[in-house]
Design a protein around this motif. Structure first.
Motif, PDB file in Angstrom:
ATOM      1  N   THR A 107       0.812  -1.223   0.000  1.00  0.00           N
ATOM      2  CA  THR A 107       0.000   0.000   0.000  1.00  0.00           C
ATOM      3  C   THR A 107       0.844   1.272   0.000  1.00  0.00           C
ATOM      4  O   THR A 107       0.378   2.315  -0.441  1.00  0.00           O
ATOM      5  N   LYS A 108       2.061   1.201   0.517  1.00  0.00           N
ATOM      6  CA  LYS A 108       2.949   2.373   0.532  1.00  0.00           C
ATOM      7  C   LYS A 108       4.388   1.917   0.722  1.00  0.00           C
ATOM      8  O   LYS A 108       4.647   0.920   1.392  1.00  0.00           O
ATOM      9  N   PRO A 161      11.137   1.037  -8.115  1.00  0.00           N
ATOM     10  CA  PRO A 161      10.432   2.169  -8.730  1.00  0.00           C
ATOM     11  C   PRO A 161       9.166   2.600  -7.989  1.00  0.00           C
ATOM     12  O   PRO A 161       8.662   3.699  -8.238  1.00  0.00           O
ATOM     13  N   ASP A 162       8.622   1.765  -7.066  1.00  0.00           N
ATOM     14  CA  ASP A 162       7.395   2.156  -6.372  1.00  0.00           C
ATOM     15  C   ASP A 162       7.652   2.966  -5.102  1.00  0.00           C
ATOM     16  O   ASP A 162       6.709   3.293  -4.371  1.00  0.00           O
ATOM     17  N   VAL A 163       8.916   3.326  -4.830  1.00  0.00           N
ATOM     18  CA  VAL A 163       9.209   4.215  -3.700  1.00  0.00           C
ATOM     19  C   VAL A 163       8.575   5.577  -3.963  1.00  0.00           C
ATOM     20  O   VAL A 163       8.737   6.148  -5.049  1.00  0.00           O
ATOM     21  N   THR A 164       7.847   6.081  -2.985  1.00  0.00           N
ATOM     22  CA  THR A 164       7.226   7.407  -3.123  1.00  0.00           C
ATOM     23  C   THR A 164       7.788   8.413  -2.118  1.00  0.00           C
ATOM     24  O   THR A 164       7.706   9.618  -2.323  1.00  0.00           O
ATOM     25  N   HIS A 165       8.357   7.917  -1.013  1.00  0.00           N
ATOM     26  CA  HIS A 165       8.868   8.791   0.042  1.00  0.00           C
ATOM     27  C   HIS A 165      10.308   8.419   0.364  1.00  0.00           C
ATOM     28  O   HIS A 165      10.662   7.228   0.397  1.00  0.00           O
ATOM     29  N   GLU A 198      13.278   3.775  12.325  1.00  0.00           N
ATOM     30  CA  GLU A 198      12.897   5.079  11.764  1.00  0.00           C
ATOM     31  C   GLU A 198      11.922   4.888  10.606  1.00  0.00           C
ATOM     32  O   GLU A 198      10.917   5.598  10.491  1.00  0.00           O
ATOM     33  N   LEU A 199      12.194   3.896   9.765  1.00  0.00           N
ATOM     34  CA  LEU A 199      11.307   3.606   8.637  1.00  0.00           C
ATOM     35  C   LEU A 199       9.916   3.207   9.139  1.00  0.00           C
ATOM     36  O   LEU A 199       8.897   3.706   8.645  1.00  0.00           O
ATOM     37  N   GLU A 200       9.870   2.296  10.104  1.00  0.00           N
ATOM     38  CA  GLU A 200       8.582   1.818  10.615  1.00  0.00           C
ATOM     39  C   GLU A 200       7.769   2.955  11.221  1.00  0.00           C
ATOM     40  O   GLU A 200       6.554   3.054  11.010  1.00  0.00           O
ATOM     41  N   THR A 222       2.989   7.180   9.124  1.00  0.00           N
ATOM     42  CA  THR A 222       2.400   8.515   8.973  1.00  0.00           C
ATOM     43  C   THR A 222       2.044   8.844   7.529  1.00  0.00           C
ATOM     44  O   THR A 222       1.385   9.849   7.267  1.00  0.00           O
ATOM     45  N   ILE A 223       2.497   8.016   6.581  1.00  0.00           N
ATOM     46  CA  ILE A 223       2.192   8.272   5.171  1.00  0.00           C
ATOM     47  C   ILE A 223       0.713   8.006   4.918  1.00  0.00           C
ATOM     48  O   ILE A 223       0.197   6.956   5.274  1.00  0.00           O
ATOM     49  N   GLU A 224       0.058   8.962   4.340  1.00  0.00           N
ATOM     50  CA  GLU A 224      -1.352   8.786   4.007  1.00  0.00           C
ATOM     51  C   GLU A 224      -1.472   8.424   2.537  1.00  0.00           C
ATOM     52  O   GLU A 224      -0.916   9.087   1.668  1.00  0.00           O
TER      53      GLU A 224
END
Length: 598
Positions: free
Chosen positions: A417-418, A476-480, A574-576, A581-583
């Motif tokens: 999902t993220k 490639p699906d990294v967004t943050h 830190e990642l977890e 918090t990513i919406e």
């Protein structure tokens, strides 16, 4: 219906007669008990008042039965005329022991300093704070009680519960008078002080509250120093974070709290005035926290109880790592099931094997072995050991028992999902320097976190920036992208953006960048992922070049003070924390109504 001593009483009067008989027999004998009961049959409350002076347990069960004794509706569902139904639980053996200790301190004058360490939720505040304070001021056993808590707000809340008893308990008002009366006038013409932090009682006694951060030096009331000090949960997490904070809290206790009262007064070899009674109540938060140090102080009588009653040489692990509990654990954390199914199936497994899985607890009326203890242990072992088992002895031990791994192929079979890239850079490449740690992590639809790609190497600045871009090209699906700011103050973010612009694969791709200074205590941050890692809710890819070394580094972690390198687990924690918090923005699809035949 009133339930007490495995008996049922249909009326309050029958309960009170039984209670008076029981405690008169305890202090005298059955013959005397019968005679005194008959002689005082027309005024049992007055008899109870006299008996209560010498037994705090009896006082609480008689005058505060609505709080401590189970009372229910009549069989037909109607409300009894002489008492109100309540939600009280049957008290445990340990609660009666606390009242026995209170008798030793305040009635017999056997002890001056006591530390009571009980599990969280054991009603220790109600038993040995609220009810004992009510007793002390009903019988004028304490002229000035200083009531402490970790904050002023907590102390005020404790006092509110005490005031509620004096204002609403009709039996106490009848026998001891209206001891809190805002309209009453003192001999000197002034009104009695009654506010959020202090109460002057009409029998010339006084309670004041204080938070742990407030100085108590010189505390007095009309020239009278405190006769009783009760400090309930006098320490907070802030008091244990550093060695200096722990030492400061203990020094404050020994130099201020212990010196706020008076010593005993003797005349001709006879004690004519008791010393100030000092009571510390709470749970263990650290091996060197205030409560731990007081428990080791030979000047204190110590009670230390744990939620689970362990046999000789038995540990909590012996219980929860037994075959059936391990099977239950694996069902509860089965990644193939959704969250509701996991708990439901695990609970069903426990119910099916309850007789074999059951273990002894100090308050079986309150603590269910599965819901209240096992789940809390699995979800946060450190907090469970501290708050339920009063055991902080594991400091310096390895935090992580296991790290779940899967192959790249197995991990990529999930729906994500993220996804985020998290980087903890290091500035040097010497033998003693830290590693640069990178991890690409994704939340899947089962709410587990999968570390799909990772790197843990000692890299120079330019090499590190290039490796970061290579990792983005592979995922490639990294967004943050989250990069710790402490090391390069944002210069590395600028350089990585330049390399992204030069990459034929990533050119033109937009990312959300997070580049913050890390100020949070590292151990505190890593502690948030101990249970998710141990329980297999954070899963690491086993195929990466540095996977084996990264997993070994995680398993070696013993806390910041005891571990040489913590780069990968710091990065994963830190990642977890950040990925939560990513919406995820869901886009609505407009459907042509004509396709539905409308």
């Amino acid at each position: 219906m009133i339930y007490f001593d495995n008996l049922k009483f249909h009326t309050q009067l029958k309960y009170e007669v039984y209670l008076l008989g029981k405690y008169l027999t305890k202090h005298y004998d059955s013959e005397t008990a019968d005679r005194v009961l008959k002689a005082n049959s027309s005024d049992l409350d007055n008899l109870a008042k006299a008996l209560g002076a010498k037994d705090i347990e009896f006082f609480c069960l008689y005058f505060m039965s609505d709080t401590f004794v189970v009372k229910d509706l009549n069989k037909d569902g109607s409300i009894p005329e002489d008492h109100k139904p309540n939600v009280a639980r049957q008290l445990s053996e340990g609660h009666y022991e606390l009242w026995s200790i209170a008798n030793d301190v305040f009635v017999i004058d056997k002890r001056d300093k006591t530390v009571i360490i009980e599990p969280r939720g054991y009603a220790k505040t109600t038993i040995f704070d609220m009810s004992v304070c009510v007793y002390l001021h009903c019988y004028e056993k304490s002229i000035f009680t200083l009531l402490g808590a970790k904050t002023d707000g907590d102390a005020t809340q404790f006092l509110d519960s005490i005031k509620k008893v004096f204002n609403e308990n009709q039996k106490i008002i009848k026998c001891f008078g209206k001891l809190i009366d805002a309209k009453a006038i003192k001999v000197n013409g002034e009104r009695y002080t009654i506010n959020a932090n202090e109460v002057e009682f009409t029998n010339c006694t006084y309670i004041r509250t204080v938070g742990s951060g407030t100085s108590v030096r010189g505390a007095n009331w009309g020239g009278i120093r405190p006769t009783v000090v009760i400090a309930d949960d006098f320490q907070s997490k802030d008091n244990i974070l550093t060695e200096a904070a722990r030492e400061k809290q203990y020094n404050k206790w020994t130099t201020e709290v212990e010196e706020v009262g008076d010593k005993a007064v003797y005349r001709n070899g006879r004690k004519i005035k008791a010393a100030t009674k000092i009571i510390a109540i709470g749970t263990v938060l650290h091996i060197d926290c205030l409560m731990s140090k007081l428990a080791r102080n030979n000047d204190y009588f110590t009670v230390l109880r744990r939620a689970i009653v362990l046999k000789d040489d038995e540990t909590v692990e012996d219980i929860f790592e037994s075959d059936l509990w391990l099977q239950c654990h694996d069902i509860y954390f089965d990644e193939k099931l959704n969250e509701d199914e996991r708990k439901e199936k695990a609970k069903q497994f426990y119910d099916d094997h309850k007789e074999e899985m059951q273990f002894e607890t100090w308050w079986p009326e309150k603590w269910d072995c599965f819901n209240d203890l096992a789940i809390k242990y699995w979800e946060n072992r450190a907090a469970f050991m501290s708050e339920f088992m009063n055991d902080a002895s594991s400091i310096g031990e390895k935090w992580f028992k296991s790290v779940a791994t899967r192959t790249k192929e197995e991990i990529e079979d999930h729906v994500f999902t993220k996804t985020m890239l998290c980087i903890d850079p290091a500035s040097t490449t010497s033998k003693k320097s830290d590693f640069t740690a990178m991890a690409v992590g994704s939340k899947a639809t089962n709410d587990f976190t999968y570390i799909r790609d990772l790197l843990m190497k000692k890299l120079g600045y330019e090499q590190y920036c290039k490796k970061a871009v290579e990792m983005l090209e592979r995922n490639p699906d990294v967004t943050h992208i989250n990069i710790e700011r402490n090391t390069f103050q944002g210069a590395d973010v600028v350089r990585i953006k330049e390399l992204i612009a030069e990459s034929p694969i990533l050119k033109g791709k937009k990312y959300e960048w997070i580049n913050e200074m890390q100020k949070k205590n590292k151990d505190e941050k890593i502690s948030t992922v101990v249970d998710p890692v141990n329980n297999g809710q954070i899963i690491v890819c086993s195929d990466c070049e540095d996977s084996k070394e990264a997993v070994n580094q995680i398993l070696d972690f013993q806390g910041q003070l005891y571990t040489t390198h913590d780069d990968m687990i710091d990065c994963i924690s830190e990642l977890e924390n950040k990925i939560k918090t990513i919406e995820v923005v869901q886009f609505a699809t407009i459907m042509d109504r004509r396709k539905l035949g409308l």
